[in-house]
Write an enzyme that holds these catalytic residues in place. Structure first.
Site, PDB file in Angstrom:
ATOM      1  N   CYS A  82       0.830  -1.207   0.000  1.00 51.46           N
ATOM      2  CA  CYS A  82       0.000   0.000   0.000  1.00 51.46           C
ATOM      3  C   CYS A  82       0.868   1.264   0.000  1.00 51.46           C
ATOM      4  O   CYS A  82       1.476   1.565  -1.022  1.00 51.46           O
ATOM      5  CB  CYS A  82      -0.994  -0.046   1.160  1.00 51.46           C
ATOM      6  SG  CYS A  82      -2.378   1.078   0.903  1.00 51.46           S
ATOM      7  N   HIS A 181      -2.968  -5.195   1.908  1.00 51.38           N
ATOM      8  CA  HIS A 181      -2.258  -5.374   3.180  1.00 51.38           C
ATOM      9  C   HIS A 181      -2.294  -6.826   3.692  1.00 51.38           C
ATOM     10  O   HIS A 181      -3.069  -7.119   4.595  1.00 51.38           O
ATOM     11  CB  HIS A 181      -2.938  -4.537   4.260  1.00 51.38           C
ATOM     12  CG  HIS A 181      -2.846  -3.077   4.088  1.00 51.38           C
ATOM     13  ND1 HIS A 181      -1.835  -2.323   4.621  1.00 51.38           N
ATOM     14  CD2 HIS A 181      -3.658  -2.207   3.453  1.00 51.38           C
ATOM     15  CE1 HIS A 181      -2.027  -1.055   4.337  1.00 51.38           C
ATOM     16  NE2 HIS A 181      -3.128  -0.959   3.630  1.00 51.38           N
ATOM     17  N   GLU A 183      -0.435  -8.154   5.713  1.00 51.09           N
ATOM     18  CA  GLU A 183      -0.056  -8.155   7.134  1.00 51.09           C
ATOM     19  C   GLU A 183      -1.268  -7.995   8.049  1.00 51.09           C
ATOM     20  O   GLU A 183      -1.178  -8.245   9.250  1.00 51.09           O
ATOM     21  CB  GLU A 183       0.984  -7.050   7.405  1.00 51.09           C
ATOM     22  CG  GLU A 183       0.480  -5.617   7.360  1.00 51.09           C
ATOM     23  CD  GLU A 183       0.324  -5.048   5.941  1.00 51.09           C
ATOM     24  OE1 GLU A 183       0.400  -5.818   4.970  1.00 51.09           O
ATOM     25  OE2 GLU A 183       0.121  -3.829   5.830  1.00 51.09           O
TER      26      GLU A 183
END
Ligand code: GLN
Length: 202
Positions: A82, A181, A183
């Site tokens: 991002c 994302h 994560e």
């Protein structure tokens, strides 16, 4: 490349902790990167999500912008999510005035491209090099890749809706970037791909 690489996570701003945790879950040593000397201790770097304008200003303030450019220019593998994707782009559209990037990936990225009507959304995306089910990708005020140079491989595009076909995952040699994302979702497959890239196994 070493069998157990150490991966740095840029720690100027953004979701550094989530990346460190994800790498820890994969058994990969991870270190926050806050200063130029930290770059000498790592074999690969993750640039997290957050706010790219803030990160680039802080990178200048912490004397990190040129060292980042140097290490990435010399071939250090890097993965940007991002805002991190924006930082790795050679060219950006809709950036803040004077916004600098680290660069390295021969692409033009449009910041905040998915716009207000859907500031945040999820979509299942097939990512080349990532086996199994489509990746449940989370987009938060996300950029897309507007165009790529010929050395850049497109790994994933949005599958449906008004914005179907937008490029949201790319790779150029040791550089990887996604608009979304991983994560934040607990799915380690893209992190594993990056670790394999750092090991020279992907
Ligand atoms: N829009 C942000 C930027 O320009 C990126 C958002 C994110 O990382 N979730 O940096």
């Amino acid at each position: 490349m070493t069998a157990t690489p150490t991966i740095g996570v840029l720690a100027l701003q953004g979701d550094t902790a989530e990346h460190v945790r994800m790498l820890g879950d994969l058994g990969v040593p991870a270190e926050p990167v806050l200063g130029p000397e930290d770059l000498d201790r790592i074999h690969g770097l993750i640039l997290p999500g957050g706010e790219s304008t803030t990160m680039s200003k802080l990178a200048v303030r912490y004397d990190l912008l040129d060292p980042l450019r140097k290490h990435i220019g010399q071939g250090m593998p890097a993965y940007g999510t991002c805002a991190g994707m924006i930082l790795l782009a050679d060219r950006i559209l809709d950036g803040a005035q004077g916004q600098e990037t680290v660069g390295g990936l021969d692409m033009t990225v449009r910041r905040n491209a998915f716009g207000r009507q859907s500031e945040s959304f999820e979509a299942g995306i097939d990512i080349e090099g990532v086996g199994g089910a489509p990746f449940e990708a989370v987009f938060i005020r996300a950029p897309w890749v507007e165009s790529v140079g010929e050395r850049v491989r497109v790994l994933g595009q949005t599958p449906y809706g008004e914005q179907a076909g937008r490029i949201v995952a790319v790779r150029q040699g040791g550089l990887l970037a996604t608009s979304f994302h991983p994560e934040l979702t607990g799915d380690p497959r893209i992190h594993r791909l990056f670790v394999d890239m750092v090991k020279g196994q992907a």
